[in-house]
Write an enzyme that holds these catalytic residues in place. Structure first.
Site, short mmCIF file in Angstrom:
data_model
loop_
_atom_site.label_atom_id
_atom_site.label_comp_id
_atom_site.label_asym_id
_atom_site.label_seq_id
_atom_site.Cartn_x
_atom_site.Cartn_y
_atom_site.Cartn_z
N HIS A 251 -7.87 6.76 0.00
CA HIS A 251 -6.58 6.06 0.04
C HIS A 251 -6.55 4.89 1.03
O HIS A 251 -5.76 3.97 0.86
CB HIS A 251 -5.50 7.08 0.39
CG HIS A 251 -4.10 6.61 0.16
ND1 HIS A 251 -3.72 5.98 -1.01
CD2 HIS A 251 -2.98 6.68 0.93
CE1 HIS A 251 -2.42 5.70 -0.93
NE2 HIS A 251 -1.96 6.10 0.24
N HIS B 139 0.85 -1.20 0.00
CA HIS B 139 0.00 0.00 0.00
C HIS B 139 0.88 1.24 0.00
O HIS B 139 1.79 1.36 0.83
CB HIS B 139 -0.90 0.01 1.25
CG HIS B 139 -1.75 1.25 1.38
ND1 HIS B 139 -1.80 2.00 2.53
CD2 HIS B 139 -2.59 1.86 0.50
CE1 HIS B 139 -2.64 3.02 2.36
NE2 HIS B 139 -3.12 2.96 1.15
N SER B 140 0.63 2.14 -0.95
CA SER B 140 1.20 3.49 -0.92
C SER B 140 2.72 3.48 -0.82
O SER B 140 3.39 2.94 -1.70
CB SER B 140 0.54 4.24 0.26
OG SER B 140 0.70 5.62 0.12
N GLN B 141 3.29 4.05 0.25
CA GLN B 141 4.76 4.05 0.40
C GLN B 141 5.31 2.63 0.32
O GLN B 141 6.46 2.42 -0.06
CB GLN B 141 5.14 4.69 1.74
CG GLN B 141 6.62 4.90 1.94
CD GLN B 141 6.93 5.23 3.40
OE1 GLN B 141 6.53 4.52 4.31
NE2 GLN B 141 7.63 6.32 3.61
N GLY C 99 4.46 0.53 -1.78
CA GLY C 99 4.52 0.16 -3.19
C GLY C 99 5.95 0.06 -3.70
O GLY C 99 6.38 -0.98 -4.19
#
Ligand SMILES: *[C@@H]1O[C@H](CO)[C@@H](O)[C@H](O)[C@H]1NC(C)=O
Ligand SMILES: *[C@@H]1O[C@H](CO)[C@@H](O)[C@H](O)[C@H]1NC(C)=O
Ligand SMILES: *[C@@H]1O[C@H](CO)[C@@H](O)[C@H](O)[C@H]1NC(C)=O
Ligand SMILES: *[C@@H]1O[C@H](CO)[C@@H](O)[C@H](O)[C@H]1NC(C)=O
Ligand SMILES: *[C@@H]1O[C@H](CO)[C@@H](O)[C@H](O)[C@H]1NC(C)=O
Length: 389
Positions: A365, A223-225, A227
């Site tokens: 998000h 997820h997110s960072q 990634g």
């Protein structure tokens, strides 16, 4: 179900044509989705924990171990899948993200346990239960999500409308205000992160690589960072990563948009070096990438920085399938097409699932803890069953 190709006009350069082919969701079964969406309660699992990675160093107070990572293993009573799932959290988060939601509903880890998956949940190096052993600049120099940041970008973007899709957000449980019990639970779970992501991200990639060496081939859910960490792990252990599901992976390529502007992710999708063909070493050659600006015709979608053709390829990430997921109302809805196009251009086998295309609306998000989290997670399960062999 088809994804509509995005239309671009090229900047004055004509060197690059990005083919975004319609992606067919052959694995998607709406009936299965409805069946799976009923999980209400936590499920029984055997829990154990261990640490991976790290190294002993001669510190200011004698020998210490540093950069080790806490990992929790949750094992269902009946294991039905060959490959476990390894969750990789985003910025300012720890493994609690995947447990129950802030309003105490079942989370995604519980869903996957109910479907017979073994689940690994880690607190990244120097976060949560992974200790800060050494005084170092990374230890002293941390950043934190203040209240307004969390509300503006994570859970209540519809109020400040800092990107075009923000107004569509409806799925956060609660008022997203201080004093609302759900909000207070979520905000209390936010945690510090070192400012300098370069060396820090490499320690995380190393720790997850050590985890895969220990547990064997796995499916990553980032997820997110998390990634870019997932891309780095896939690059470092391409034979142990069976697939990656990247939930709104940090992007877009080479630059920041929305929250900040300016250069970022010097290796395109990562801050840490990653294997390209032909090889890229930005220390030796800071201009190794030839970049082109590709502008969108639609102001609701970001202009992208891409590689000029012939684009350098990401050979290790080509070795397994990738699913990218983007919600309707997240700030990622503004620019995730840049990341998707970049991966396609680099030869990666990636599918892009935009929740709005299959009638799932109003998420931002933190989709895995929003009101409809159990409507969304079966999609991941379906993709894994259809894709990971
Ligand atoms: C493309 O977008 C950039 C900003 O992202 C802008 O500076 C540039 O002028 C645009 N080019 C064209 C041809 O519109
Ligand atoms: C798009 O599809 C065409 C025709 O099937 C194929 O030649 C091309 O390589 C595809 N492009 C990408 C980026 O997958
Ligand atoms: C460890 O560090 C201490 C003081 O910082 C120093 O006196 C000692 O020689 C070091 N030991 C080794 C094996 O490097
Ligand atoms: C912390 O990091 C920021 C951003 O890189 C930098 O500007 C600042 O000088 C650093 N502070 C310390 C105490 O190292
Ligand atoms: C990258 O280049 C620098 C400077 O030439 C060199 O010191 C380093 O070893 C190179 N890195 C790799 C992974 O080859």
């Amino acid at each position: 179900m088809l994804f509509l190709p995005l239309l671009y006009v090229l900047a004055q350069y004509t060197a690059v044509v990005i083919a975004i082919n319609a992606s067919s969701l052959s694995w998607y079964d709406p009936q299965l989705s409805a069946l799976h969406a009923t999980l209400k309660e936590e499920v029984f699992a055997r829990r154990s924990y261990f640490y991976v990675g790290g190294k002993y160093i001669n510190g200011t107070s004698g020998w210490v171990i540093t950069d080790q990572m806490y990992v929790e293993k949750l094992e269902p009573q009946v294991v039905l899948h060959k490959y476990p799932l390894v969750f990789i959290t985003g910025g300012f988060q720890i493994a609690t993200n995947w447990l129950n939601t802030p309003d105490d509903r079942a989370g995604w880890a519980s869903y996957f346990l109910s479907q017979g998956y073994v689940v690994y949940l880690a607190d990244h190096v120097k976060r949560g239960r992974s200790p800060w052993a050494m005084a170092s600049s990374a230890l002293l120099n941390t950043t934190f999500t203040d209240l307004a940041f969390v509300q503006d970008y994570f859970i209540a973007g519809q109020r400040t409308k800092l990107w075009p899709q923000a107004v569509l957000h409806t799925q956060w449980p609660g008022t997203a205000e201080v004093g609302d019990p759900t909000f207070d639970q979520f905000y209390a779970s936010q945690i510090q992160t070192p400012v300098d992501d370069g060396p820090y991200s490499q320690t995380i990639i190393d720790a997850y690589s050590a985890l895969l060496d220990k547990i064997g081939a796995s499916v990553l859910v980032s997820h997110s960072q998390g990634g870019p960490y997932g891309w780095g792990i896939g690059d470092s252990r391409p034979n142990l990563v069976k697939a990656i599901i990247a939930l709104e992976p940090e992007g877009p390529p080479f630059e920041n948009q929305v929250q900040k502007t300016g250069p970022a992710r010097p290796y395109g999708i990562t801050t840490a070096p990653i294997t390209y063909s032909p090889a890229v070493n930005l220390t030796a050659d800071p201009n190794a990438f030839t970049k082109v600006r590709v502008n969108s015709t639609d102001p609701d979608f970001a202009n992208c920085l891409m590689q000029a053709e012939p684009a350098k390829q990401l050979p290790n990430l080509q070795k397994f399938p990738i699913l990218m997921l983007t919600t309707e109302a997240s700030y990622h809805a503004f620019y995730d097409h840049c990341t998707y196009s970049y991966l396609v251009q680099a030869g990666v086998n990636v599918e892009w699932l935009q929740l709005k295309d299959i009638g799932i609306h109003g998420n931002a998000h933190f989709v895995f803890m929003e009101k409809n989290n159990m409507e969304v997670v079966p999609l991941l399960d379906m993709w894994i069953r259809a894709t990971v062999k």
